[in-house]
Design a protein around this motif. Structure first.
Motif, PDB file in Angstrom:
ATOM      1  N   GLN A   1      48.164  28.740  42.490  1.00 10.11           N
ATOM      2  CA  GLN A   1      46.997  29.613  42.391  1.00 10.11           C
ATOM      3  C   GLN A   1      46.228  29.662  43.706  1.00 10.11           C
ATOM      4  O   GLN A   1      45.756  30.733  44.121  1.00 10.11           O
ATOM      5  N   VAL A   2      46.091  28.523  44.373  1.00 10.99           N
ATOM      6  CA  VAL A   2      45.411  28.511  45.669  1.00 10.99           C
ATOM      7  C   VAL A   2      46.192  29.341  46.677  1.00 10.99           C
ATOM      8  O   VAL A   2      45.616  30.147  47.427  1.00 10.99           O
TER       9      VAL A   2
ATOM     10  N   ARG B   1      44.127  37.169  50.861  1.00 13.56           N
ATOM     11  CA  ARG B   1      43.135  37.446  51.917  1.00 13.56           C
ATOM     12  C   ARG B   1      43.797  37.829  53.235  1.00 13.56           C
ATOM     13  O   ARG B   1      43.113  38.141  54.209  1.00 13.56           O
TER      14      ARG B   1
ATOM     15  N   VAL C   1      34.706  28.287  45.961  1.00 11.33           N
ATOM     16  CA  VAL C   1      35.922  27.889  45.261  1.00 11.33           C
ATOM     17  C   VAL C   1      36.569  26.736  46.007  1.00 11.33           C
ATOM     18  O   VAL C   1      36.965  26.877  47.162  1.00 11.33           O
TER      19      VAL C   1
ATOM     20  N   THR D   1      38.584  26.973  39.436  1.00 10.79           N
ATOM     21  CA  THR D   1      38.138  28.298  39.862  1.00 10.79           C
ATOM     22  C   THR D   1      36.758  28.255  40.501  1.00 10.79           C
ATOM     23  O   THR D   1      36.381  29.156  41.218  1.00 10.79           O
TER      24      THR D   1
ATOM     25  N   ARG E   1      48.161  31.876  46.073  1.00 12.57           N
ATOM     26  CA  ARG E   1      48.004  33.303  45.766  1.00 12.57           C
ATOM     27  C   ARG E   1      46.644  33.813  46.228  1.00 12.57           C
ATOM     28  O   ARG E   1      46.529  34.906  46.783  1.00 12.57           O
ATOM     29  N   ARG E   2      45.612  33.006  46.001  1.00 17.63           N
ATOM     30  CA  ARG E   2      44.271  33.419  46.425  1.00 17.63           C
ATOM     31  C   ARG E   2      44.209  33.602  47.936  1.00 17.63           C
ATOM     32  O   ARG E   2      43.689  34.594  48.439  1.00 17.63           O
TER      33      ARG E   2
ATOM     34  N   GLU F   1      37.666  31.088  48.719  1.00 21.77           N
ATOM     35  CA  GLU F   1      37.363  32.523  48.665  1.00 21.77           C
ATOM     36  C   GLU F   1      37.379  33.152  50.060  1.00 21.77           C
ATOM     37  O   GLU F   1      37.430  34.366  50.206  1.00 21.77           O
TER      38      GLU F   1
END
Length: 278
Positions: free
Chosen positions: A142-143, A150, A22, A5, A145-146, A116
């Motif tokens: 997770q990456v 955006r 991140v 994270t 989804r992040r 980010e």
């Protein structure tokens, strides 16, 4: 391992990093024209969505590496689809951003950041090439989804891997809702068999190329169709590839326009290749 994270206090190059960033520093390997196949696919397939943007489309080259060539080339190629397109190159290594600054021009900027995506508002395209290979498979979702979070409505994330000189690529295309397709792309004159592309599978798939997994079955059938199309080799590698795609389409959900086959590409739905549950 739990998904990352934040960055560690220092990168692999020994420079201090901000805890707000991140991701981790990549090797930074890059060459001119390394991502041309991916870029041309994006311009062709995602071009209509870029042109529908009310404002100038914003594209991100995430983790462009030790030299700015891929971001410079991405802007040039995307502007064939929409001349308004603005490109932001993002790197987590400050020295790489400083080295890229002299290449800034109208519609092309370089900023310090990571997953980010430090760009105001939502973006219309994120390209992350050769970025996730150093991560654990369990961190990829997770990456994704992040990064998908955006994206603007109708936006696209393209995440994948290629060899050092851009002959062989495999990438996943994702929308705000998640993964959509997987594209296999190659310089046909250098291909012995389609399963040679297995070494370029994205992190989400590369460890799943084993019996019992869908991607393994797909590559097996890809090789079989290629072998069956051997008589077409006398007409050239492109004709053999096109015939292979036609054979493969009988059993697998290929979704690309047939004109893309001529470019040495085949695209299949993500659901058909998605890994089995652990």
């Amino acid at each position: 391992m739990a998904p990352r994270t934040t960055l560690p206090q220092s990168s692999a190059w020994g420079h201090p990093q901000s805890a707000s960033l991140v991701g981790t520093t990549t090797r930074g390997t890059t060459n001119p024209n390394r991502l041309r196949r991916m870029d041309r696919w994006i311009a062709a397939v995602h071009g209509p969505a870029l042109r529908r943007c009310a404002d100038a489309p914003v594209a991100v080259d995430l983790g462009y590496g030790a030299a700015p060539w891929t971001a410079v080339e991405l802007q040039t190629r995307l502007r064939t689809a929409d001349p308004r397109t603005r490109v932001v190159g993002i790197e987590i290594e400050p020295a790489r951003v400083a080295a890229a600054k002299p290449y800034e021009r109208e519609g092309l900027t370089f900023v310090h950041g990571g997953f980010e995506v430090p760009v105001p508002g939502q973006v219309d395209l994120i390209r992350a090439a050769n970025v996730l290979r150093q991560y654990d498979e369990g961190e990829v979702a997770q990456v994704w989804r992040r990064l998908c979070g955006r994206l603007a409505p109708g936006g696209l994330l393209v995440e994948g891997t290629c060899d050092e000189i851009g002959r062989r690529h495999v990438w996943v295309a994702l929308g705000p809702e998640g993964p959509r397709t997987v594209t296999f792309a190659t310089r046909l004159g250098s291909l012995e068999r389609p399963s040679d592309l297995a070494e370029r599978l994205p992190k989400a798939l590369i460890h799943r190329n084993v019996p019992g997994e869908p991607v393994h079955a797909f590559l097996r059938d890809f090789d079989r169709a290629w072998a069956a199309a051997a008589p077409y080799a006398s007409l050239g590698a492109r004709q053999r590839w096109i015939r292979t795609a036609r054979e493969l389409a009988a059993d697998w959900p290929l979704v690309d326009p047939r004109g893309r086959w001529r470019q040495g590409e085949i695209t299949v739905t993500w659901d058909a290749l998605a890994p089995n549950s652990p």
